[in-house]
Design a protein around this motif. Structure first.
Motif, PDB file in Angstrom:
ATOM      1  N   ILE A   1       0.837  -1.207   0.000  1.00 35.16           N
ATOM      2  CA  ILE A   1       0.000   0.000   0.000  1.00 35.16           C
ATOM      3  C   ILE A   1       0.870   1.254   0.000  1.00 35.16           C
ATOM      4  O   ILE A   1       0.587   2.229  -0.712  1.00 35.16           O
ATOM      5  CB  ILE A   1      -0.959  -0.010   1.205  1.00 35.16           C
ATOM      6  CG1 ILE A   1      -1.941  -1.180   1.093  1.00 35.16           C
ATOM      7  CG2 ILE A   1      -1.740   1.309   1.278  1.00 35.16           C
ATOM      8  CD1 ILE A   1      -2.820  -1.373   2.308  1.00 35.16           C
TER       9      ILE A   1
ATOM     10  N   ARG B   1      -8.816   0.714  -4.844  1.00 37.60           N
ATOM     11  CA  ARG B   1      -9.144  -0.716  -4.775  1.00 37.60           C
ATOM     12  C   ARG B   1      -8.845  -1.400  -6.103  1.00 37.60           C
ATOM     13  O   ARG B   1      -8.340  -2.526  -6.127  1.00 37.60           O
ATOM     14  CB  ARG B   1     -10.619  -0.911  -4.404  1.00 37.60           C
ATOM     15  CG  ARG B   1     -11.056  -2.384  -4.382  1.00 37.60           C
ATOM     16  CD  ARG B   1     -12.504  -2.499  -3.935  1.00 37.60           C
ATOM     17  NE  ARG B   1     -13.410  -1.843  -4.857  1.00 37.60           N
ATOM     18  CZ  ARG B   1     -14.011  -2.441  -5.874  1.00 37.60           C
ATOM     19  NH1 ARG B   1     -13.776  -3.714  -6.128  1.00 37.60           N
ATOM     20  NH2 ARG B   1     -14.846  -1.771  -6.644  1.00 37.60           N
TER      21      ARG B   1
ATOM     22  N   ILE C   1      -5.131  -3.639  -1.374  1.00 34.54           N
ATOM     23  CA  ILE C   1      -6.411  -3.088  -0.926  1.00 34.54           C
ATOM     24  C   ILE C   1      -7.551  -3.953  -1.420  1.00 34.54           C
ATOM     25  O   ILE C   1      -8.512  -4.223  -0.690  1.00 34.54           O
ATOM     26  CB  ILE C   1      -6.560  -1.625  -1.398  1.00 34.54           C
ATOM     27  CG1 ILE C   1      -5.520  -0.748  -0.702  1.00 34.54           C
ATOM     28  CG2 ILE C   1      -7.973  -1.110  -1.126  1.00 34.54           C
ATOM     29  CD1 ILE C   1      -5.507   0.691  -1.163  1.00 34.54           C
TER      30      ILE C   1
ATOM     31  N   CYS D   1     -13.982   2.214  -0.632  1.00 35.32           N
ATOM     32  CA  CYS D   1     -12.793   2.410   0.201  1.00 35.32           C
ATOM     33  C   CYS D   1     -12.173   3.746  -0.185  1.00 35.32           C
ATOM     34  O   CYS D   1     -12.385   4.254  -1.285  1.00 35.32           O
ATOM     35  CB  CYS D   1     -11.803   1.268   0.041  1.00 35.32           C
ATOM     36  SG  CYS D   1     -10.992   1.179  -1.563  1.00 35.32           S
TER      37      CYS D   1
ATOM     38  N   LEU E   1      -8.411   6.060   0.455  1.00 32.03           N
ATOM     39  CA  LEU E   1      -7.050   6.164   0.957  1.00 32.03           C
ATOM     40  C   LEU E   1      -6.642   7.623   0.837  1.00 32.03           C
ATOM     41  O   LEU E   1      -6.695   8.194  -0.258  1.00 32.03           O
ATOM     42  CB  LEU E   1      -6.120   5.267   0.123  1.00 32.03           C
ATOM     43  CG  LEU E   1      -4.627   5.281   0.473  1.00 32.03           C
ATOM     44  CD1 LEU E   1      -4.376   4.641   1.830  1.00 32.03           C
ATOM     45  CD2 LEU E   1      -3.816   4.570  -0.620  1.00 32.03           C
TER      46      LEU E   1
ATOM     47  N   LEU F   1      -6.291   4.371   5.439  1.00 32.27           N
ATOM     48  CA  LEU F   1      -7.179   3.620   4.550  1.00 32.27           C
ATOM     49  C   LEU F   1      -8.487   3.357   5.259  1.00 32.27           C
ATOM     50  O   LEU F   1      -8.516   2.906   6.400  1.00 32.27           O
ATOM     51  CB  LEU F   1      -6.528   2.288   4.156  1.00 32.27           C
ATOM     52  CG  LEU F   1      -7.412   1.308   3.362  1.00 32.27           C
ATOM     53  CD1 LEU F   1      -7.752   1.856   1.991  1.00 32.27           C
ATOM     54  CD2 LEU F   1      -6.718  -0.063   3.248  1.00 32.27           C
TER      55      LEU F   1
ATOM     56  N   ILE G   1     -12.295   1.380   4.748  1.00 29.11           N
ATOM     57  CA  ILE G   1     -13.107   0.419   4.003  1.00 29.11           C
ATOM     58  C   ILE G   1     -14.482   0.408   4.640  1.00 29.11           C
ATOM     59  O   ILE G   1     -14.608   0.254   5.863  1.00 29.11           O
ATOM     60  CB  ILE G   1     -12.482  -0.991   4.051  1.00 29.11           C
ATOM     61  CG1 ILE G   1     -11.101  -0.993   3.372  1.00 29.11           C
ATOM     62  CG2 ILE G   1     -13.396  -2.013   3.386  1.00 29.11           C
ATOM     63  CD1 ILE G   1     -10.341  -2.297   3.539  1.00 29.11           C
TER      64      ILE G   1
END
Length: 310
Positions: free
Chosen positions: A92, A136, A142, A168, A170, A286, A288
């Motif tokens: 990531i 994603r 991810i 999601c 980030l 991050l 989700i």
């Protein structure tokens, strides 16, 4: 005061989402809709859980006691104990280093984060928040997290239904002298989210987060105890000052959540919470999210052809 023109414009663009936002602030409505969704999904619910359990040895979090975790989430609206593997964290981070990020979440304001100061000079203001798009789809780590059987099992148990992955995100939060307008825009004042009739989020720190360095702050168990400071606050969705929240809740329930890179936790953000502005070190986080319904508002999906650098 409610801006009627903005409400009408939003309703025209996404009537389901606007209607939900108006109704889901009432606990009775949330409970009725959640129960109805669960009843409609009852045939699929147990097979979904069983599928998650069959895949649990593939989970990044297979050693976490999921019963304790879901009990904490139900009791407090918060649950702790997740930690990303080093390899996942590295993947990531590498994605974040080598991919453009977008100031103020605007598709035409892309830059590489290492060049943030140059981007600020071009934009003409400090960049408090910058988000990646299509994370994603473009980052394998991810994508694997979104389908992790532990995360999906907890989502099903908390929602009482087959969960819907709704998005999601980030993003970086930077140590800048941000305006109150930007802090408000990017939720750095206490508030509650109304993203669905029932929903929750996983948060993972991709960088170390120490005290006063961009920690997420949440009031434990405040879903069932919203602050009633002004008339109608039990239903109203607004920003709260630090003094209002500090004066309403016990200090022990106001949690500044810190942790080393990889630290993860779950939160129903109907709890009172806020982001905080780092003082010296940027924070990469991050998120989700799972819910009952997908209104198309929580994802980071963007047409790559519409993305551009500053």
């Amino acid at each position: 005061m409610v801006n009627i023109a903005n409400v009408l414009s939003s309703f025209k663009e996404n009537p389901g989402y606007v209607a939900m936002r108006g109704l889901a602030r009432f606990p009775m409505v949330r409970n009725v809709v959640s129960s109805a969704r669960g009843a409609l999904n009852y045939r699929a619910f147990q097979p979904f859980l069983q599928n998650c359990e069959k895949r649990m040895d593939q989970s990044f979090f297979k050693d976490v006691d999921r019963r304790i975790f879901i009990n904490e989430l139900n009791r407090d609206g918060l649950a702790f104990g997740l930690m990303l593997p080093d390899a996942t964290l590295k993947e990531i981070r590498n994605y974040a280093i080598n991919t453009p990020v977008y100031a103020d979440r605007k598709p035409n304001m892309g830059f590489f984060y290492r060049e943030r100061e140059d981007a600020e000079a071009k934009i003409g203001k400090p960049i408090l928040v910058a988000q990646y798009f299509n994370a994603r789809k473009d980052c394998g780590a991810i994508s694997k997290l979104v389908n992790d059987p532990f995360l999906e099992w907890v989502a099903a148990m908390y929602l009482g239904s087959v969960p819907t992955f709704v998005g999601c995100n980030l993003w970086w939060t930077s140590p800048v002298q941000a305006s109150d307008e930007d802090k408000d825009k990017h939720a750095h004042f206490y508030h509650r989210d109304v993203d669905d009739f029932r929903f929750f989020k996983y948060f993972f720190y991709i960088t170390d987060v120490k005290e006063d360095e961009g920690a997420h702050i949440c009031v434990r168990a405040s879903i069932s105890n919203p602050p009633v400071i002004k008339k109608g606050d039990q239903w109203n969705i607004r920003r709260y000052t630090d003094s209002e929240i500090n004066g309403y809740y016990p200090a022990d329930d106001i949690l500044e959540i810190t942790g080393r890179a990889g630290t993860g936790f779950a939160e129903d953000t109907l709890c009172i919470h806020k982001g905080s502005t780092p003082k010296t070190e940027p924070r990469l986080l991050l998120q989700i999210q799972y819910a009952l319904f997908d209104y198309g508002t929580m994802n980071d999906d963007r047409n790559p052809a519409e993305l551009s650098l500053v």
